[in-house]
Design a protein around this motif. Structure first.
Motif, PDB file in Angstrom:
ATOM      1  N   PHE A   1      10.233  10.036 -48.737  1.00  0.00           N
ATOM      2  CA  PHE A   1      10.935  11.086 -49.601  1.00  0.00           C
ATOM      3  C   PHE A   1      10.820  12.433 -49.386  1.00  0.00           C
ATOM      4  CE2 PHE A   1      10.971   8.419 -53.919  1.00  0.00           C
ATOM      5  CZ  PHE A   1      11.770   7.382 -53.170  1.00  0.00           C
ATOM      6  N   SER A   2       9.791  12.784 -48.666  1.00  0.00           N
ATOM      7  CA  SER A   2       9.362  14.251 -48.069  1.00  0.00           C
ATOM      8  C   SER A   2      10.431  14.631 -47.087  1.00  0.00           C
ATOM      9  CB  SER A   2       8.023  14.521 -47.913  1.00  0.00           C
ATOM     10  OG  SER A   2       7.358  14.246 -49.050  1.00  0.00           O
ATOM     11  N   LEU A   3      10.199  13.430 -46.139  1.00  0.00           N
ATOM     12  CA  LEU A   3      11.251  13.376 -44.876  1.00  0.00           C
ATOM     13  C   LEU A   3      12.553  13.805 -45.285  1.00  0.00           C
ATOM     14  CD1 LEU A   3       9.378  11.391 -42.140  1.00  0.00           C
ATOM     15  CD2 LEU A   3       9.675  13.836 -42.238  1.00  0.00           C
ATOM     16  N   TRP A   4      13.153  12.762 -46.342  1.00  0.00           N
ATOM     17  CA  TRP A   4      14.508  12.540 -46.639  1.00  0.00           C
ATOM     18  C   TRP A   4      14.906  14.060 -47.333  1.00  0.00           C
ATOM     19  CZ3 TRP A   4      17.350  13.779 -50.729  1.00  0.00           C
ATOM     20  CH2 TRP A   4      18.852  12.927 -50.839  1.00  0.00           C
ATOM     21  N   THR A   5      13.982  14.627 -47.912  1.00  0.00           N
ATOM     22  CA  THR A   5      14.313  15.935 -48.503  1.00  0.00           C
ATOM     23  C   THR A   5      14.514  17.059 -47.506  1.00  0.00           C
ATOM     24  OG1 THR A   5      13.378  15.424 -50.807  1.00  0.00           O
ATOM     25  CG2 THR A   5      13.541  17.896 -50.089  1.00  0.00           C
ATOM     26  N   VAL A   6      13.596  16.919 -46.315  1.00  0.00           N
ATOM     27  CA  VAL A   6      13.773  17.951 -45.526  1.00  0.00           C
ATOM     28  C   VAL A   6      15.139  17.798 -44.624  1.00  0.00           C
ATOM     29  CG1 VAL A   6      12.469  18.580 -43.226  1.00  0.00           C
ATOM     30  CG2 VAL A   6      11.278  18.078 -45.223  1.00  0.00           C
ATOM     31  N   VAL A   7      15.428  16.520 -44.494  1.00  0.00           N
ATOM     32  CA  VAL A   7      16.614  16.272 -43.444  1.00  0.00           C
ATOM     33  C   VAL A   7      17.881  16.685 -44.203  1.00  0.00           C
ATOM     34  CG1 VAL A   7      18.048  14.293 -42.736  1.00  0.00           C
ATOM     35  CG2 VAL A   7      15.703  14.162 -42.131  1.00  0.00           C
ATOM     36  N   TYR A   8      17.867  16.402 -45.726  1.00  0.00           N
ATOM     37  CA  TYR A   8      19.123  16.956 -46.501  1.00  0.00           C
ATOM     38  C   TYR A   8      19.097  18.077 -46.762  1.00  0.00           C
ATOM     39  CZ  TYR A   8      21.210  12.011 -47.026  1.00  0.00           C
ATOM     40  OH  TYR A   8      21.707  10.846 -46.655  1.00  0.00           O
ATOM     41  N   SER A   9      17.912  18.838 -46.435  1.00  0.00           N
ATOM     42  CA  SER A   9      18.092  20.504 -46.556  1.00  0.00           C
ATOM     43  C   SER A   9      18.853  21.082 -45.673  1.00  0.00           C
ATOM     44  CB  SER A   9      16.810  20.980 -46.727  1.00  0.00           C
ATOM     45  OG  SER A   9      16.271  20.985 -45.160  1.00  0.00           O
ATOM     46  N   PHE A  10      19.461  20.303 -44.770  1.00  0.00           N
ATOM     47  CA  PHE A  10      20.365  20.613 -43.632  1.00  0.00           C
ATOM     48  C   PHE A  10      21.794  20.534 -43.925  1.00  0.00           C
ATOM     49  CE2 PHE A  10      16.079  20.534 -41.629  1.00  0.00           C
ATOM     50  CZ  PHE A  10      15.940  21.641 -41.077  1.00  0.00           C
ATOM     51  N   THR A  11      22.058  19.879 -44.981  1.00  0.00           N
ATOM     52  CA  THR A  11      23.374  19.351 -45.322  1.00  0.00           C
ATOM     53  C   THR A  11      24.076  20.119 -46.306  1.00  0.00           C
ATOM     54  OG1 THR A  11      22.690  17.958 -47.286  1.00  0.00           O
ATOM     55  CG2 THR A  11      22.622  17.014 -44.922  1.00  0.00           C
ATOM     56  N   LYS A  12      25.142  19.960 -46.607  1.00  0.00           N
ATOM     57  CA  LYS A  12      26.115  20.735 -47.457  1.00  0.00           C
ATOM     58  C   LYS A  12      26.015  20.040 -48.973  1.00  0.00           C
ATOM     59  CE  LYS A  12      30.699  23.089 -47.586  1.00  0.00           C
ATOM     60  NZ  LYS A  12      31.644  22.794 -46.807  1.00  0.00           N
ATOM     61  N   SER A  13      24.907  19.103 -49.200  1.00  0.00           N
ATOM     62  CA  SER A  13      25.077  18.497 -50.455  1.00  0.00           C
ATOM     63  C   SER A  13      25.424  19.274 -51.719  1.00  0.00           C
ATOM     64  CB  SER A  13      23.703  17.814 -50.775  1.00  0.00           C
ATOM     65  OG  SER A  13      23.498  17.059 -49.507  1.00  0.00           O
ATOM     66  N   GLY A  14      26.259  18.900 -52.501  1.00  0.00           N
ATOM     67  CA  GLY A  14      26.592  19.701 -53.727  1.00  0.00           C
ATOM     68  C   GLY A  14      25.950  18.771 -55.058  1.00  0.00           C
TER      69      GLY A  14
END
Lengths: 298, 300
Positions: free
Chosen positions: B37-50
């Motif tokens: 989960f931590s890695l997932w959050t780090v990876v998705y912090s580089f996306t434009k998720s809204g």
């Protein structure tokens, strides 16, 4: 207790009870103790006053006219959003969250601790180390992936989902607690049982479990207070109809509509704090042992 | 249920099988939740998720926006004020109280019970109580004025310059007892011989505490420091209950920023970036400690 035979003074010379040193020590401690007690006192007296009396007088004054109406109102009439059935809804939600969470989390963590202490397998220490470091990861980091997991499992917004969340996030401290405790039990017991042909589960249920009641009590205290006091998971992972008491208390007190009813707010606050407080005052030293467990090296 | 652990063929994976089955929840939690989960959050912090997470990578855009966002900068500043005040005061007061409690006093149990009870309470309860005590019109301020001290002014919750100190007061009320109990446990672990030795040498008690005992308490101090600091970074419910970030945005904290971005503003990417910053902060504290605490022991 008191030795009544008079055969002259024994032991060191008693210090005078009233010395400068003692006045300073007890004086400081009493002042600090009063500071710690004032909020509790203010909560209680405020909850027993009527609103006009609160607006007129000062918060430290004892109630002139004691009324229990704020308590009744906080329990069964206070509004959060559209619901006006008081804190009782939150209370029962908290019970329905806390009881299964405590049972499941302790059961799983105690078996984990048992496997770690008595049945070491390759890699076990590594997983345990990750678990321990994981205890320090801010929950915010895992908040959203957990939402996705619960949604995939069809548990998002349900009480079961919240039980799962509490089980997962309570695991590090509880596993540490049980692992350390089981490691102190004499190894001979375990070996004797193995020689007798008792297996993994047999030893757990028939030897470890009966021997470790004190640590189970410590774990229950730790978990009941921890889960009862939770706010973040309650607000993120449940629907409003399942909100635990802490979330409901916050919604009652910090509502922006209507007249601020300080007496009802304080009654609601005491009601919310009552369960952990009772556990704290009843359990005494065991509570201290529980919180110190987090500080004991693994 | 009881399976034989001694199988005929010593196949590695099945050795100690029951223990491995029993440890599955722990292994899943460690690997999937804490690491995954931590890695997932780090990876998705580089996306434009809204509103929903999307694999629409935009590099460091979320971090640039984060560090130019006033609310986040205020959050960081507040966390620093809160953290420094909490650490300094809870340790100084906690240590002084622990020393006083260590003087073989009477009613030690009573004092300890009183000093620790706020720790059993929810942060929400603490926040609400102190919101009431610090109420400018009816709380402490009005009582002091009622005593004749007309110019007394202490209204932190409505003054954006000092609002964090209002939060600190509440947090200290709740947390100092915890520090005291841990340090007291450390003091109890100190050998009586040390005390005898310093007494024979005629060293005053306060000097012994400061120059002999404090260095000896280092392990307990460090552990307590790590626990308290990790708690400070997470501070959330106290602020929500006591000030809800107000007045304005003057008592915002990072954990609240994350929640607000994720669940109120439908700006997941910002939430992920902010929580990654929190993760980095904790890592900076935890990794050296874990290294000293666990890494050192294996070698030693």
């Amino acid at each position: 207790m008191v030795d009544l035979t008079l055969d002259g003074p024994r032991g060191p010379k008693p210090r005078r009870a009233i010395s400068g040193r003692n006045i300073m020590i007890y004086g400081t401690l009493i002042v600090v103790a009063l500071y710690y007690l004032i909020p509790l006192y203010v909560m209680v007296v405020t909850s027993l006053k009527g609103l006009p009396e609160i607006r007129m007088g000062n918060i430290f004054a004892p109630p002139v006219e004691i009324t229990f109406e704020p308590w009744v109102k906080a329990w069964s009439e206070a509004c959060t959003g559209l619901n006006c059935d008081g804190l009782q809804r939150g209370f029962w939600n908290s019970v329905r969250i806390t009881v299964p969470s405590v049972i499941v989390s302790i059961l799983i963590a105690s078996i984990n601790g048992y496997a770690l202490a008595n049945w070491r397998f390759k890699g076990a220490e590594l997983f345990f180390a990750i678990l321990m470091i994981g205890a320090f990861i801010p929950y915010q980091v895992m908040l959203y992936p957990m939402v996705i997991l619960l949604r995939e499992l069809g548990l998002y917004g349900s009480l079961t989902g919240l039980v799962l969340v509490h089980t997962v996030f309570g695991m590090p401290i509880l596993t540490l607690l049980f692992r350390n405790y089981f490691a102190t039990l004499p190894d001979e017991l375990f070996k004797a049982a193995r020689v007798d042909g008792t297996g993994f589960w047999g030893i757990y249920f028939r030897i470890m479990l009966p021997l470790s009641l004190p640590i189970f009590v410590v774990a229950v205290i730790l978990q009941v207070t921890g889960i009862w006091n939770d706010f973040l998971f309650g607000v993120v992972y449940t629907r409003p109809q399942y909100y635990p008491m802490t979330v409901q208390l916050n919604n009652i007190v910090n509502t922006t509509t209507g007249v601020k009813e300080y007496n009802v707010n304080m009654a609601a606050t005491i009601l919310t704090g009552l369960v952990p407080l009772v556990i704290y005052f009843v359990s005494g030293r065991l509570f201290v042992r529980g919180i110190a467990a987090g500080a004991v090296k693994g | 249920m009881a399976q034989s652990n001694v199988s005929g063929r010593p196949f590695r994976l099945f050795r100690n099988l029951n223990a491995k089955i029993a440890a599955i929840p722990m292994i899943l939690t460690a690997l999937v939740i804490f690491v995954g989960f931590s890695l997932w959050t780090v990876v998705y912090s580089f996306t434009k998720s809204g509103l929903l997470p999307r694999q629409d990578f935009v590099g460091l855009m979320q971090y640039e926006r984060l560090w130019s966002n006033t609310k986040w900068l205020i959050s960081i500043q507040n966390l620093l004020i809160f953290g420094i005040c909490m650490l300094v005061f809870s340790f100084v007061i906690g240590f002084v109280l622990a020393c006083l409690m260590d003087q073989k006093i009477r009613f030690e149990g009573v004092f300890r019970t009183i000093l620790l009870y706020p720790f059993a309470l929810s942060f929400v309860v603490t926040g609400v109580v102190w919101q009431w005590l610090l109420n400018p019109d009816l709380g402490i301020q009005s009582v002091m004025r009622g005593f004749g001290w007309e110019s007394f002014a202490f209204d932190p919750l409505n003054n954006s310059r000092i609002v964090m100190f209002g939060v600190v007061i509440a947090a200290l009320w709740q947390g100092t007892g915890f520090v005291m109990v841990l340090l007291l446990a450390g003091l109890r672990g100190i050998d009586d011989e040390i005390w005898k030795a310093t007494r024979i040498d005629g060293i005053p008690t306060w000097k012994t505490y400061l120059f002999v005992v404090v260095p000896m308490l280092r392990p307990v101090m460090v552990t307590t420091l790590v626990i308290v600091t990790a708690g400070i970074v997470k501070v959330y419910d106290l602020v929500v209950a006591q000030t809800n970030g107000g007045p304005g945005v003057s008592s915002e904290v990072p954990a609240k920023y994350v929640y607000d971005q994720m669940f109120l503003n439908q700006n997941l990417g910002q939430g992920f970036a902010a929580s990654t910053m929190m993760l980095i902060t904790v890592a900076i504290i935890i990794i050296p400690w874990a290294y000293l605490e666990f890494g050192g022991r294996k070698r030693g």
